[in-house]
Design an enzyme around this catalytic site. Structure first.
Site, PDB file in Angstrom:
ATOM      1  N   TYR A 240       0.871  -1.177   0.000  1.00  0.00           N
ATOM      2  CA  TYR A 240       0.000   0.000   0.000  1.00  0.00           C
ATOM      3  C   TYR A 240       0.910   1.230   0.000  1.00  0.00           C
ATOM      4  CZ  TYR A 240      -4.168  -2.786   0.927  1.00  0.00           C
ATOM      5  OH  TYR A 240      -5.210  -3.683   0.820  1.00  0.00           O
ATOM      6  N   HIS A 422     -17.702  -0.974   3.432  1.00  0.00           N
ATOM      7  CA  HIS A 422     -16.378  -1.153   4.015  1.00  0.00           C
ATOM      8  C   HIS A 422     -16.433  -2.006   5.282  1.00  0.00           C
ATOM      9  CE1 HIS A 422     -12.181  -0.197   4.928  1.00  0.00           C
ATOM     10  NE2 HIS A 422     -12.556   0.039   6.177  1.00  0.00           N
TER      11      HIS A 422
END
Length: 618
Positions: A240, A422
């Site tokens: 990431y 999410h």
């Protein structure tokens, strides 16, 4: 007469012998013949009576990290069918494409192209609980075309959303886990194939997309590229990468009206998903940074850049705002700092690859009628909410109550046009419903096969009007069968969230509409369970909630009582303004909203395979 009987018995024996021999020969020959319900590729003829969908297909995604296998598709809502086109860059002895509930190789719905060494066949198939593959007795994948082209071998076929076959996957809105595999040797029979013994992979897509026309962009539209600064992709499977980008000084208010991905050529199979976040307006300065989002030495202020502006995942197309709304960027009350987060998926550990991928924002100074806003629904990020260990399915619900919507929404309400679901790693399903007058009115967004590895902003097929006094319930399904300790709510990846970021207009001051269980009632739960388990030395009030959850002896009874507590105990409401302050009023010890009527399951001609039990009841 005796001689006649003897001859008769010999004759019978002879006939029986040759009959058995003939039967055996038929069985042996049949075993080497082509499967009766598969398509022999050498006999395939164009079906000119079937109108093929226009090419190129509007949706496409690379399936494998090298980009050797690409899936493209088109949707016919009128006929309830999906047209799929599979391109194989280099066809060896066959290929497997399939769908399963969460990407498992077992109990999967498959379509297979295989080579026996002399002939090639195409057929609908399925895998059992051990990955063994069998040809389906009901062939629901219809092959339309097979053609060799300069850039690879193409297969064009179609399949109904629902097939009436209990071994088939029901194609519906939400995440579809696509599995694939390559055959590196001939198969005399498809039954010789076991998916665990070949090279396989998984890709996640939104197969069903809204059939909405793309709005026309205004003539004065400008673009801003929020992209990685020529990053060298690390030679590790998962990275990431975070990058801070500044907006121009004194940038006036504009409206973002569309955004799209910008992928460095050659990296299409490595750039997995990307998000752009706006930093908190209260932070005057955010340090420049380009590096791993997981680096412990990264600036702490990056954690204050959480307001989602744009999100893209592999296979997603451009995102358009409604024609009368735009997302504000620049101007008073906004931040000059944006954080780009790029997820690189590099399972082949490729090194030295440069990347400048990101998201291109299309914005206009000609402000539209409404500002679009983003609101958080679901559960507050707190360890007060937890999932017990060893749970096949455990449900947590967060509420945007009628009191909050009555307080914060304008008389005409708001219109939800998109949302982003999410959870973290234990999440398996998310569902947000609109409740009015105690009745479930409509589903805002639902994903029965949700994966935290596939997050994108999803446009609704129909906008949802939420009025003052309405209730929004967000329900998440979690699976913790692989965990021995309870999973509490929080920001860590091994902690959990249950959130729906809804995109709506007109923008209001309501930014967060979420709940958690009342702390006092949770403490009563800890006291009761500890007494029940004979823990007379409990000092519950002296330790934190996370530790109290960990100290419990988890069994079916402990989990069931916790589930009952969450569904019946009073809740604390976070009805927050954009300034992170609560709206005036009393928000603690509120009753759980009552729902007297639930929506019926959507009607399909046939249900296909039974829906997985890990999903919340509809």
């Amino acid at each position: 007469m005796r001689i006649f009987n003897r001859n008769f018995r010999l004759q019978d024996i002879t006939i029986m012998y040759f009959t058995a021999l003939a039967t055996l020969m038929i069985i042996l020959v049949a075993s080497y013949q082509a499967p009766s319900n598969a398509v022999n590729m050498s006999n395939l003829k164009p079906k000119t009576s079937i109108p093929l969908p226009p090419l190129p297909m509007p949706f496409h995604v690379p399936l494998d990290p090298r980009g050797e296998l690409q899936l493209a598709w088109n949707i016919s809502y009128d006929n309830q069918e999906v047209y799929m086109q599979l391109r194989v860059a280099e066809l060896r002895y066959g290929v497997v494409l399939g769908m399963s509930d969460h990407g498992e190789l077992t109990n999967a719905d498959l379509v297979v192209l295989w080579d026996t060494g002399t002939k090639s066949f195409f057929g609908d198939a399925w895998s059992d609980s051990e990955g063994h593959v069998s040809l389906d007795s009901q062939q629901d994948y219809e092959l339309l075309e097979a053609k060799q082209k300069p850039d690879g071998f193409y297969l064009l076929f179609k399949r109904p959303f629902s097939t009436c076959d209990p071994r088939d996957y029901l194609i519906e809105e939400g995440t579809v886990h696509v599995i694939y595999g390559f055959l590196d040797k001939p198969l005399a029979s498809l039954e010789q194939l076991n998916l665990s013994r070949i090279h396989t992979g998984i890709q996640r897509i939104l197969m069903l997309r809204p059939d909405l026309p793309s709005p026309t962009l205004p003539p004065d539209v400008q673009t801003l590229d929020v992209v990685a600064p020529n990053v060298i992709i690390p030679n590790q499977e998962t990275t990431y990468w975070c990058f801070i980008q500044q907006l121009p000084v004194n940038m006036p208010k504009n409206h973002i009206v569309m955004y799209e991905s910008v992928i460095t050529p050659g990296n299409e199979a490595i750039v997995h998903h990307m998000e752009v976040f706006e930093c908190s307006p209260e932070i005057r300065d955010v340090p420049q940074y380009s590096g791993s989002c997981d680096d412990k030495m990264k600036p702490g202020k990056l954690n204050l850049c959480r307001h989602v502006l744009a999100a893209w995942a592999m296979g997603a197309e451009a995102f358009y705002y409604p024609s009368d709304a735009g997302l504000p960027m620049g101007g008073p009350g906004s931040s000059r700092f944006l954080r780009l987060e790029v997820h690189y998926h590099n399972p082949l550990l490729i090194s030295g690859r440069h990347d400048s991928s990101g998201i291109r924002l299309h914005f206009t100074p000609s402000l539209r009628r409404y500002d679009a806003g983003i609101m958080e629904l679901g559960l507050v990020y707190t360890p007060l909410m937890a999932v017990p260990p060893k749970q096949h399915n455990f449900y947590l619900s967060g509420y945007c109550t009628s009191k909050c919507t009555q307080t914060a929404l304008p008389p005409g309400g708001i219109y939800i046009f998109a949302s982003q679901l999410h959870t973290h790693l234990a999440g398996r399903g998310v569902r947000t419903v609109l409740v009015r007058g105690g009745k479930e009115l409509e589903v805002v967004q639902e994903d029965k096969h949700y994966s935290t590895h596939y997050q994108t902003i999803r446009v609704l097929r129909k906008m949802v009007n939420v009025l003052p006094g309405d209730v929004l319930i967000t329900k998440c399904t979690f699976n913790t069968e692989d965990r021995s300790k309870p999973t509490v709510g929080g920001f860590g990846i091994m902690e959990e969230m249950c959130v729906n970021y809804i995109h709506y207009y007109p923008r209001t001051q309501l930014e967060l509409c979420k709940t958690h269980v009342d702390p006092g009632y949770l403490q009563k739960y800890f006291d009761f369970i500890n007494r029940f388990q004979g823990n007379s030395q409990c000092v519950c009030a002296d330790v934190g909630v996370t530790e109290q959850y960990s100290q419990l002896q988890w069994d079916a009874f402990t989990a069931e009582v916790l589930d009952s507590l969450y569904n019946t105990a009073p809740i604390s409401m976070h009805c927050n303004q954009s300034s992170a302050r609560l709206f005036p009023g009393e928000w603690d010890k509120q009753p759980v909203p009552a729902v007297t009527t639930v929506l019926q399951k959507p009607h399909y001609p046939c249900e296909g395979r039974a829906l997985p039990s890990s999903q919340p009841p509809v």
